[in-house]
Enzyme design. Structure first.
Site, mmCIF file in Angstrom:
data_model
loop_
_atom_site.group_PDB
_atom_site.id
_atom_site.type_symbol
_atom_site.label_atom_id
_atom_site.label_comp_id
_atom_site.label_asym_id
_atom_site.label_seq_id
_atom_site.Cartn_x
_atom_site.Cartn_y
_atom_site.Cartn_z
ATOM 1 C CD GLN A 1 119.915 58.491 114.186
ATOM 2 O OE1 GLN A 1 120.614 59.331 113.643
ATOM 3 N NE2 GLN A 1 118.765 58.096 113.670
ATOM 4 C CE LYS B 1 114.372 59.625 113.088
ATOM 5 N NZ LYS B 1 115.084 58.625 112.285
ATOM 6 C CB THR B 2 114.179 64.612 108.298
ATOM 7 O OG1 THR B 2 114.950 64.335 109.468
ATOM 8 C CG2 THR B 2 114.322 66.080 107.940
ATOM 9 N NE ARG C 1 123.856 59.575 109.970
ATOM 10 C CZ ARG C 1 122.530 59.689 110.082
ATOM 11 N NH1 ARG C 1 121.893 60.677 109.502
ATOM 12 N NH2 ARG C 1 121.833 58.794 110.753
ATOM 13 C CG ASP D 1 114.305 66.336 112.457
ATOM 14 O OD1 ASP D 1 114.113 65.168 112.858
ATOM 15 O OD2 ASP D 1 114.880 66.595 111.373
ATOM 16 C CD GLU D 2 118.392 64.570 114.342
ATOM 17 O OE1 GLU D 2 118.513 63.679 115.217
ATOM 18 O OE2 GLU D 2 118.811 64.457 113.171
HETATM 19 P P1 ATP Z 1 117.928 60.202 110.413
HETATM 20 O O1 ATP Z 1 117.505 59.338 111.554
HETATM 21 O O2 ATP Z 1 119.298 59.873 109.973
HETATM 22 O O3 ATP Z 1 117.686 61.651 110.677
HETATM 23 P P2 ATP Z 1 115.461 60.150 108.926
HETATM 24 O O4 ATP Z 1 114.621 59.143 109.586
HETATM 25 O O5 ATP Z 1 115.204 61.576 109.233
HETATM 26 O O6 ATP Z 1 116.986 59.782 109.184
HETATM 27 P P3 ATP Z 1 115.239 60.977 106.196
HETATM 28 O O7 ATP Z 1 116.502 61.762 106.151
HETATM 29 O O8 ATP Z 1 113.972 61.711 106.267
HETATM 30 O O9 ATP Z 1 115.338 59.908 107.372
HETATM 31 O O10 ATP Z 1 115.166 59.982 104.973
HETATM 32 C C1 ATP Z 1 116.275 59.185 104.595
HETATM 33 C C2 ATP Z 1 116.335 59.073 103.084
HETATM 34 O O11 ATP Z 1 115.280 58.267 102.619
HETATM 35 C C3 ATP Z 1 116.179 60.401 102.381
HETATM 36 O O12 ATP Z 1 117.031 60.414 101.260
HETATM 37 C C4 ATP Z 1 114.729 60.424 101.988
HETATM 38 O O13 ATP Z 1 114.517 61.251 100.884
HETATM 39 C C5 ATP Z 1 114.484 58.959 101.674
HETATM 40 N N1 ATP Z 1 113.084 58.530 101.851
HETATM 41 C C6 ATP Z 1 112.333 58.688 102.953
HETATM 42 N N2 ATP Z 1 111.113 58.156 102.787
HETATM 43 C C7 ATP Z 1 111.064 57.639 101.542
HETATM 44 C C8 ATP Z 1 110.083 56.949 100.777
HETATM 45 N N3 ATP Z 1 108.871 56.693 101.253
HETATM 46 N N4 ATP Z 1 110.402 56.572 99.528
HETATM 47 C C9 ATP Z 1 111.628 56.824 99.029
HETATM 48 N N5 ATP Z 1 112.604 57.462 99.698
HETATM 49 C C10 ATP Z 1 112.331 57.868 100.940
HETATM 50 MG MG MG Z 2 116.383 63.059 110.127
#
Ligand code: ATP
Ligand code: MG
Length: 733
Positions: free
Chosen positions: A251, A33-34, A604, A220-221
């Site tokens: 979350q 997402k981020t 995490r 975000d969040e």
């Molecule tokens: P959270 O809910 O904990 O905030 P999130 O959904 O924001 O998580 P991110 O932090 O953006 O998730 O991504 C999680 C990890 O996966 C990061 O290390 C990111 O670089 C990696 N990632 C995300 N998308 C891809 C992708 N398409 N290919 C490879 N790695 C990815």
């Molecule tokens: Mg995130």
């Protein structure tokens, strides 16, 4: 040029490329997402849809804002400048400075911290002749904050909203407080959003100006926004409709600060054309970690429902560890040992970097044991989003009390505590003491005694100082007899210091009380009080440098959005996690929020999650047994490796008496509660109490069984509230 899009999966890519119109990305932890938000930001700039200053991006922490700024810079190939990127508060402060005059402020208005806010509110209450003893200011402060979280200015608070505070005077006091702030050219934290939202709501010109400026909004969040934040976003997005929010209802962990998960549902209502994108591949964690987290969160009801599957190419990995330990010291030792072992060898033929390890605790007081262990081992650490244990204000106060006990000439310590809790010893009295101390070349404390003898002090100051000095004599006298652990504990009690925090109704107060209990616990680890104080000085000298690799220590709340290769999750015990306060205040809602917090914790971890629980925790000089968190039982067993548990049951019988020997003078006098119980070898046996049965528990008294499984019972105790206990500890009532 567009290779940054190739690093996304098709759903993520759609979320990035659907630039126009409202978009909600609803997806589980680690699904990117981020990353989507950051890439979207860069995409908007790179495709020339907007200049850097025309995108508004909101993150949950300053740290997250810094990271996003950096990553956007990388994607752009140049440092990203002139961005409107930050937390709600930072962005609103910036807006407010621009339009200060419209609100009767000047652009240099000051933002008050929590202490100043409270001081100001007390003044306002005193001026209105409110009895502060009967109606403590922190209670009103909390009510005002809640109103501000909901975007309510004083005039918008309806009589029905008024609390019983001071006979229905909360609203006028709120209005008076706001007027005082304005007169002082100041804002409190909540005002930042409140003022700006109010301005956007009432001033079409200003609103229009921002409508023209912000073509795109990114959030975000999103699950942790509160109502006023939501209103602010909605006002700003009204015109363009180009708003993209990413979040995960599983979350949502800030309801205690006014966050409303309903904002997710509201979004789809307020922006009927909104597209919803779901991301289902988790790129962060190994399959067992993901399965454990998913299995756990499945116990919550009322979820929006999401699928989460491993997306890492190397998704196979070790099971989640659950380690049972004797007490919190042993728990800290285990974590220390594992950190050292991983540092030497990460199990993949390399060395594990310290910054890729984190210890995530439920409550702030838990950091102490780990800090001390890491210092002993010489492992550098950093506390994220908070202070090191011995730097926390209440611990510094407690240390000052302890210092004045052994060192009456310690003027700094005396000055720190002489009016904490407030005894009415003001500047004038202090000046008199200082003058006398200088004249006679004696410590402040001695000077105070002389002034009292001479009758130089009057009224309340005299009485309060006399009480304090008499107390000090008394505590010094009992020291050899009672031992210093009891004496310091008594001192904190009888001086009114503990009571000061017990009466404090702010959100931080319970954490401070827990820290103070932990402080007394820590005292018990040393032979002498001087030994303890020397230890504290050494620990404090162990300066935190910002350079280099270090282990991160933080609360689960502060860990949101972050990731680490290895995550330690200590203290998974009933009462601590799920936290008793959350259960008492929030019932099932409280429990579900605790479970979401556990979900945040596990997710995490990229490669390794180590959950631990201690069988015993010392509370003052008494031991209390604890049972493993229900969350441990809720983890799907095929993804979990349990160790170190069975051994303990026998150990505890053997070790309990020796642990008490001589170390805790208090234990001899006070009732000891040593509950020895079977550790989770967990033979499935039929629950021996039916739901609805009346029972009696040794510690918690009478109650009614609300659920029974295995050998655990959920009991609604008449006095002690809802708790989970072992059935062997209750008897039919
Ligand atoms: P959270 O809910 O904990 O905030 P999130 O959904 O924001 O998580 P991110 O932090 O953006 O998730 O991504 C999680 C990890 O996966 C990061 O290390 C990111 O670089 C990696 N990632 C995300 N998308 C891809 C992708 N398409 N290919 C490879 N790695 C990815
Ligand atoms: Mg995130």
């Amino acid at each position: 040029m567009t290779d940054y899009l190739d690093r996304l999966n098709p759903e993520q890519r759609a979320a990035v490329e659907t630039v126009d119109g409202p978009l909600l990305v609803l997806a589980g932890a680690g699904t990117g997402k981020t990353r989507v938000l950051t890439t979207r930001f860069a995409h908007i700039l790179l495709t020339g849809r907007a200049h850097p200053g025309q995108v508004l991006a909101v993150t949950f922490t300053n740290k997250a804002a810094r990271e996003m700024r950096e990553r956007v810079g990388v994607l752009l190939g140049r440092p990203a400048e002139g961005l409107w990127l930050g937390t709600f508060h930072a962005l609103c402060a910036r807006m407010l400075r621009r339009h200060a005059a419209l609100l009767g402020l000047t652009p240099t208005f000051s933002i008050l911290d929590a202490d100043d806010q409270l001081r100001l509110l007390k003044q306002v209450m005193e001026a209105a002749s409110v009895d502060l003893k009967r109606w403590p200011a922190p209670g009103l402060m909390a009510a005002i904050q809640r109103w501000k979280d909901r975007g309510l200015v004083p005039a918008a608070v309806t009589p029905a909203e008024d609390t019983d505070f001071a006979g229905g005077r909360a609203r006028p006091l709120y209005a008076a407080y706001q007027a005082r702030l304005l007169a002082l050219n100041a804002c409190d934290f909540g005002d930042l959003l409140l003022h700006v939202t109010e301005l956007l709501r009432t001033n079409a010109e200003v609103l229009g100006q921002y409508h023209r400026q912000f073509r795109y909004i990114l959030v975000d969040e999103y699950q942790d926004t509160n109502l006023v934040q939501y209103l602010w976003l909605r006002l700003l997005a009204q015109a363009s409709g180009n708003i993209c929010c990413v979040g995960d209802d599983d979350q949502s962990i800030y309801s205690w600060r006014g966050a409303e998960v309903e904002n997710i549902l509201r979004f789809e209502k307020d922006f009927p054309a909104a597209r919803v994108v779901r991301l289902e591949s988790n790129y962060r964690s190994t399959a067992p970690i993901l399965a454990a987290a998913s299995g756990l969160i499945a116990h919550n009801e009322g979820r929006l429902g999401k699928t989460l599957r491993p997306g890492r190419r190397d998704a196979a990995g070790e099971q989640v560890s659950v380690v049972g330990l004797w007490d919190s010291d042993e728990e800290a030792r285990m974590v220390g040992e594992r950190i050292e072992a991983l540092r030497r060898d990460d199990g993949q033929g390399g060395r594990h970097g310290l910054s890729e390890m984190a210890i995530l605790v439920r409550a702030g007081f838990q950091t102490r044991a780990f800090e001390e262990r890491l210092i002993t081992l010489g492992v550098p650490y950093r506390i994220v989003g908070g202070l090191r244990f011995y730097e926390r204000a209440e611990i510094r106060d407690a240390i000052a009390y302890a210092r004045i006990l052994v060192q009456p000439a310690d003027d700094l310590a005396f000055e720190r505590i002489v009016n904490v809790p407030r005894r009415g010893v003001g500047d004038a009295a202090l000046r008199a003491m200082h003058a006398r101390a200088r004249e006679a070349g004696i410590p402040l404390l001695a000077a105070a005694a002389i002034l009292l003898d001479e009758g130089a002090l009057k009224g309340r100051v005299r009485d309060a100082l006399r009480d304090l000095l008499r107390g000090l004599d008394r505590w010094r006298e009992t020291l050899p007899r009672e031992g210093y652990v009891v004496t310091v504990a008594t001192m904190l009690d009888e001086s009114g210091y503990m009571e000061m925090w017990q009466r404090d109704k702010s959100a931080e107060a319970p954490g401070r009380l827990e820290n103070l209990k932990e402080f007394v616990r820590a005292l018990g680890d040393f032979e002498t009080l001087q030994g303890f104080l020397d230890h504290v000085s050494l620990v404090m000298e162990n300066e935190e440098s910002s350079e280099g690799e270090r282990v991160s220590l933080m609360t689960l709340h502060a860990a949101k959005g972050l990731e680490f290769d290895t995550v330690f999750l200590p203290g998974w015990e009933e009462g601590l996690f799920p936290n008793q306060r959350a259960l008492d205040e929030g019932g099932n809602k409280g429990l579900e929020e605790e479970r979401r917090l556990a979900y945040v914790g596990i997710t995490r971890a990229r490669r390794r999650a180590i959950i631990s629980h201690a069988a015993n925790r010392r509370i003052y000089a008494n031991w209390q047994s604890s049972i493993p968190s229900r969350f441990i039982e809720e983890l799907p067993s095929e993804h979990v490796a349990v160790t170190g548990a069975a051994r303990l049951a026998r150990d505890s019988m053997l070790r309990a008496p020796s642990v008490f020997a001589g170390q805790f003078p208090l234990a001899a006098r006070r009732q000891q509660t040593i509950d020895v119980w079977e550790m989770p070898a967990r033979p499935a046996r039929a629950a021996s109490f039916a739901v609805g049965a009346r029972v009696f528990h040794q510690k918690f008294g009478y109650g009614t069984v609300t659920a029974a499984s295995d050998n655990r019972l959920d009991v609604a105790f008449d006095k002690a509230g809802a708790k989970r206990v072992l059935d062997s500890f209750v008897e039919p009532a």
